[in-house]
Design an enzyme around this catalytic site. Structure first.
Site, PDB file in Angstrom:
ATOM      1  N   THR A   4      10.197   2.648  -1.297  1.00  0.00           N
ATOM      2  CA  THR A   4      10.100   3.464  -2.510  1.00  0.00           C
ATOM      3  C   THR A   4      11.139   4.591  -2.484  1.00  0.00           C
ATOM      4  O   THR A   4      11.693   4.939  -3.527  1.00  0.00           O
ATOM      5  CB  THR A   4       8.685   4.037  -2.704  1.00  0.00           C
ATOM      6  OG1 THR A   4       8.271   4.684  -1.510  1.00  0.00           O
ATOM      7  CG2 THR A   4       7.688   2.953  -3.073  1.00  0.00           C
ATOM      8  N   VAL A  22       6.791   0.946   5.775  1.00  0.00           N
ATOM      9  CA  VAL A  22       7.852   0.218   5.068  1.00  0.00           C
ATOM     10  C   VAL A  22       7.857   0.573   3.590  1.00  0.00           C
ATOM     11  O   VAL A  22       8.911   0.760   2.994  1.00  0.00           O
ATOM     12  CB  VAL A  22       7.721  -1.307   5.262  1.00  0.00           C
ATOM     13  CG1 VAL A  22       8.780  -2.039   4.439  1.00  0.00           C
ATOM     14  CG2 VAL A  22       7.890  -1.652   6.729  1.00  0.00           C
ATOM     15  N   CYS A  23       6.656   0.678   2.997  1.00  0.00           N
ATOM     16  CA  CYS A  23       6.593   1.052   1.581  1.00  0.00           C
ATOM     17  C   CYS A  23       7.282   2.379   1.357  1.00  0.00           C
ATOM     18  O   CYS A  23       7.954   2.565   0.355  1.00  0.00           O
ATOM     19  CB  CYS A  23       5.150   1.192   1.111  1.00  0.00           C
ATOM     20  SG  CYS A  23       4.272  -0.341   1.200  1.00  0.00           S
ATOM     21  N   GLY A  24       7.075   3.305   2.304  1.00  0.00           N
ATOM     22  CA  GLY A  24       7.696   4.623   2.174  1.00  0.00           C
ATOM     23  C   GLY A  24       9.207   4.492   2.081  1.00  0.00           C
ATOM     24  O   GLY A  24       9.834   5.037   1.185  1.00  0.00           O
ATOM     25  N   ALA A  59       0.830  -1.219   0.000  1.00  0.00           N
ATOM     26  CA  ALA A  59       0.000   0.000   0.000  1.00  0.00           C
ATOM     27  C   ALA A  59       0.854   1.254   0.000  1.00  0.00           C
ATOM     28  O   ALA A  59       1.907   1.286   0.637  1.00  0.00           O
ATOM     29  CB  ALA A  59      -0.897   0.010   1.238  1.00  0.00           C
TER      30      ALA A  59
END
Lengths: 177, 168
Positions: free
Chosen positions: B59, B54-56, B49
């Site tokens: 990316t 963690v995605c932040g 998402a």
């Protein structure tokens, strides 16, 4: 499907590095950090306390890992530390940067150089010419290849330290070596 | 395009498999297809998402490494089940310089084709695929959802591609 190799420091500590502490130290702590990263700012006094507590048993190495798209001043700050290092004042600049994380624009960087009694004009020129950009990138890529995914990331005797990095956790990890 | 009647694979597609083609929105009014990148390597990054911590980090790291991926002439593409408007806001806020595709309708259809949809959660795995210039998957990896897989595996896989795909 192959899992990535266990996270190990791929670029060994050498003369290229900024090293604090005794070359004879049993434990080497390497940090990959970003001068504008608030987590690294919080880690700074923790590392200082560790160095104090372990004395000659611990040596500390700092390598740059600026996330330049997230932190607008991180690259310039890293280059300023390297430029100060070229004049023999890396750790003094390192301290200035981590204790002034909200003032890392080039005017301030040059000002810190003046306060550290290093050649501020020379540092300003190095920043303008990006003299140390390749060096910072080399640090960054060595981190990527070692499994640095964010900052700060610590390695203790070449092995990535996963989990919390408060004073207690890092003390325990260093003692376990 | 592989047929939609194929049963979804139960695990991430393995190296040697032809990468299923897809066509997904990259912005509210643009579509991107995998086959457009034929002739160059593609790094497909499935993540759970936009906005999750963690995605932040993940990316941000890949954003920083775009010049390295481009040395291999590789395109980096992110995919999640978030909608195109959500991706747009996320990409703008994080200054991301690579496309984020919306696997939004039918939800998770592409993730299912690649064997990386978590139907119990309604989002996809944190999964990486390196696809070669001929559209064949050469490396895949599924990370625990809460763990940033970093980039060393991707770079090693790109280095392992035939050297004609590498740029000096």
């Amino acid at each position: 499907m192959t899992a990535p190799s266990a996270a190990r420091l791929t670029l060994p500590v050498s003369d290229r590095d900024h090293i604090q502490g005794s070359p004879e130290a049993a434990v080497t702590l390497v940090e990959y950090g970003d001068y504008e990263c608030p987590h690294c700012g919080r880690a700074y006094p923790i590392v200082e306390a560790l160095r104090q507590n372990f004395g000659d048993r611990l040596r500390f190495v700092f390598r740059n890992f600026p996330l330049t798209q997230v932190h607008a001043h991180a690259e310039m700050a890293a280059e300023a530390a390297e430029a100060a290092g070229a004049q023999g004042r890396f750790w003094e600049m390192h301290h200035a940067l981590f204790t002034h994380q909200n003032a890392l624009d080039s005017a301030h960087l040059v000002q810190y150089a003046g306060r550290l009694r290093i050649n501020a004009a020379q540092l300003g020129e190095a920043l303008a010419a990006h003299t140390f950009r390749d060096r910072v990138r080399e640090d960054f890529m060595s981190g990527v290849r070692s499994g640095v995914n964010g900052t700060p990331t610590f390695f203790i005797n070449g092995r990535r330290h996963d989990g919390p990095y408060d004073l207690e956790a890092l003390t325990e990890a260093v003692e376990r070596v | 395009m592989s047929s939609n009647t194929d049963p979804a694979p139960s695990a991430a597609l393995a190296p040697g498999t032809v990468a299923p083609d897809f066509r997904l929105p990259s912005t509210p009014d643009q579509l991107v297809s995998l086959h457009e990148f034929r002739g160059q390597p593609v790094v497909l990054v499935f993540y759970p998402a936009d906005w999750s911590p963690v995605c932040g980090d993940q990316t941000a790291l890949y954003n920083e490494l775009l010049p390295e991926f481009h040395r291999f002439d590789a395109e980096l593409i992110g995919i999640s089940v978030d909608g195109a408007w959500c991706h747009l806001a996320f990409a703008q806020e994080r200054k991301l310089h690579f496309p984020l595709l919306a696997d939004f309708e039918p939800k998770g259809a592409v993730a299912r084709q690649y064997g990386v949809y978590r139907s119990q959660d309604g989002f996809c795995e944190r999964a990486l695929f390196v696809i070669d210039a001929q559209g064949i998957i050469r490396w895949s990896y599924v990370s625990p959802v809460g763990v940033n897989p970093g980039a060393d595996g991707i770079l090693a896989a790109l280095e392992g591609l035939p050297s004609k795909e590498k740029k000096k």
